[in-house]
Structure formats: structure tokens, C-alpha cells
Design a protein around this motif. Sequence first.
Motif, PDB file in Angstrom:
ATOM      1  N   UNK A 175      51.439  63.183 -45.366  1.00 40.29           N
ATOM      2  CA  UNK A 175      51.483  64.625 -45.195  1.00 40.29           C
ATOM      3  C   UNK A 175      50.767  65.116 -43.944  1.00 40.29           C
ATOM      4  N   UNK A 176      50.151  64.246 -43.226  1.00 42.72           N
ATOM      5  CA  UNK A 176      49.416  64.658 -42.027  1.00 42.72           C
ATOM      6  C   UNK A 176      50.400  64.887 -40.877  1.00 42.72           C
ATOM      7  N   UNK A 177      50.143  65.886 -40.058  1.00 46.68           N
ATOM      8  CA  UNK A 177      51.003  66.088 -38.879  1.00 46.68           C
ATOM      9  C   UNK A 177      50.903  64.869 -37.956  1.00 46.68           C
ATOM     10  N   UNK A 178      52.029  64.493 -37.375  1.00 47.80           N
ATOM     11  CA  UNK A 178      52.022  63.315 -36.490  1.00 47.80           C
ATOM     12  C   UNK A 178      52.968  63.561 -35.328  1.00 47.80           C
ATOM     13  N   UNK A 179      52.814  62.773 -34.288  1.00 47.34           N
ATOM     14  CA  UNK A 179      53.651  62.872 -33.105  1.00 47.34           C
ATOM     15  C   UNK A 179      54.656  61.730 -33.141  1.00 47.34           C
ATOM     16  N   UNK A 180      55.939  62.090 -33.085  1.00 52.48           N
ATOM     17  CA  UNK A 180      57.011  61.100 -33.091  1.00 52.48           C
ATOM     18  C   UNK A 180      57.884  61.380 -31.875  1.00 52.48           C
TER      19      UNK A 180
ATOM     20  N   UNK B 119      57.180  62.029 -28.886  1.00 55.44           N
ATOM     21  CA  UNK B 119      56.712  63.147 -28.082  1.00 55.44           C
ATOM     22  C   UNK B 119      56.846  64.510 -28.740  1.00 55.44           C
ATOM     23  N   UNK B 120      57.257  64.543 -30.004  1.00 58.64           N
ATOM     24  CA  UNK B 120      57.396  65.806 -30.721  1.00 58.64           C
ATOM     25  C   UNK B 120      56.423  65.833 -31.887  1.00 58.64           C
ATOM     26  N   UNK B 121      55.817  66.976 -32.102  1.00 59.08           N
ATOM     27  CA  UNK B 121      54.889  67.148 -33.215  1.00 59.08           C
ATOM     28  C   UNK B 121      55.690  67.398 -34.489  1.00 59.08           C
ATOM     29  N   UNK B 122      55.498  66.554 -35.479  1.00 57.21           N
ATOM     30  CA  UNK B 122      56.183  66.670 -36.765  1.00 57.21           C
ATOM     31  C   UNK B 122      55.155  67.137 -37.798  1.00 57.21           C
ATOM     32  N   UNK B 123      55.405  68.308 -38.364  1.00 55.92           N
ATOM     33  CA  UNK B 123      54.527  68.858 -39.392  1.00 55.92           C
ATOM     34  C   UNK B 123      55.335  68.969 -40.677  1.00 55.92           C
ATOM     35  N   UNK B 124      54.869  68.363 -41.766  1.00 54.31           N
ATOM     36  CA  UNK B 124      55.604  68.469 -43.035  1.00 54.31           C
ATOM     37  C   UNK B 124      55.650  69.926 -43.507  1.00 54.31           C
ATOM     38  N   UNK B 125      56.685  70.293 -44.235  1.00 50.73           N
ATOM     39  CA  UNK B 125      56.797  71.680 -44.702  1.00 50.73           C
ATOM     40  C   UNK B 125      55.702  72.006 -45.717  1.00 50.73           C
ATOM     41  N   UNK B 126      55.357  73.283 -45.766  1.00 52.72           N
ATOM     42  CA  UNK B 126      54.372  73.709 -46.742  1.00 52.72           C
ATOM     43  C   UNK B 126      55.028  73.807 -48.110  1.00 52.72           C
ATOM     44  N   UNK B 127      54.213  73.943 -49.128  1.00 52.06           N
ATOM     45  CA  UNK B 127      54.737  74.036 -50.484  1.00 52.06           C
ATOM     46  C   UNK B 127      55.581  75.310 -50.633  1.00 52.06           C
ATOM     47  N   UNK B 128      55.163  76.365 -49.990  1.00 49.32           N
ATOM     48  CA  UNK B 128      55.910  77.617 -50.047  1.00 49.32           C
ATOM     49  C   UNK B 128      57.282  77.460 -49.401  1.00 49.32           C
ATOM     50  N   UNK B 129      57.369  76.736 -48.299  1.00 44.82           N
ATOM     51  CA  UNK B 129      58.655  76.518 -47.639  1.00 44.82           C
ATOM     52  C   UNK B 129      59.575  75.668 -48.506  1.00 44.82           C
ATOM     53  N   UNK B 130      59.018  74.669 -49.175  1.00 41.32           N
ATOM     54  CA  UNK B 130      59.825  73.813 -50.048  1.00 41.32           C
ATOM     55  C   UNK B 130      60.380  74.617 -51.209  1.00 41.32           C
TER      56      UNK B 130
END
Length: 149
Positions: free
Chosen positions: A62-67, A69-80
Amino acid sequence: MSAELVILVSTAVLAVVALCAAAISVRAVRTLRQTPTQTPVSHEIALVERPTPVVTHLPASLAPRVVEGRLIVPPTQQQVVATALGRPGVRLSVFTRGVAYALRPESRDRILGMMRREYRRRRRERLQAGRRAARAATPSATADSWIGS
């Protein structure tokens, strides 16, 4: 043109203008939400996102990571939740559950009772209006008519 007609026309024009303004503002907000990387111009609406609380002990998945060269942030619970409840199948199931609730015997009895009370109230009003109209149509005798002239 009568005054009532002028008021009616002006009210209709005002309603159309209000609907157009609402549609334009909704479209502008949706456009801003779709392009969050753009810096809002002074004449546009700026959406302020609430800061999410910083949690330092996130699982690695669940931690934000760089893939690439792009920052990948998992969706929040509210977004899901918003995505899951926005699907047509889910919306249909919520609708059918509401219809099933409305068709239960308890709900039917409550609705029928409300309709019955409303029907009786309107009937009483109609009868009272009829009695008033009948009294107004036949003028009653004056108080001195029994004395004779």
C-alpha cells in the motif's frame, strides 16, 4: 399580456438560466477533477483536496512507489467505495432492494394507510367546499324575515 403571464415567463427564463449555470459549473468541476496536474488559472474554480493523514507504518503493497519514473499511489478507501458503489450492477441491486423493501407487507400497509388518510382528508375538503358553495348559492333568510312586512 397579463401580469401573471409576465411573471410566469420571467420565472421560466430564470429557471432555464439557473439550470444552464448549474450544468456549466458541474462540467467545470468534473474537468478540474480529471486534470489534477494542471495549475488552476485565477478565473477557474480551485478544488482543495483534504490532506490524507500520514501513516508511517504502511504495508509494502500500500505504500506509494515509483514505477518506470511514475509515482504510483494506491487508491484511498473512499475512492474504492465510490468506484464500487458507482457500478451499474451495484446501483441496480440497491434499487431492487429498495423496491423489495417498499413491497414488503409492513411497508405496503403503512403506504396504504397514508393513502387512505390522504384520500379521506381530500374527500372531507371536497365535501366542505361543496357545502360552502351550496350555502353561497342560496342566500339564507335574514334575521327579521319572520316578523313580516
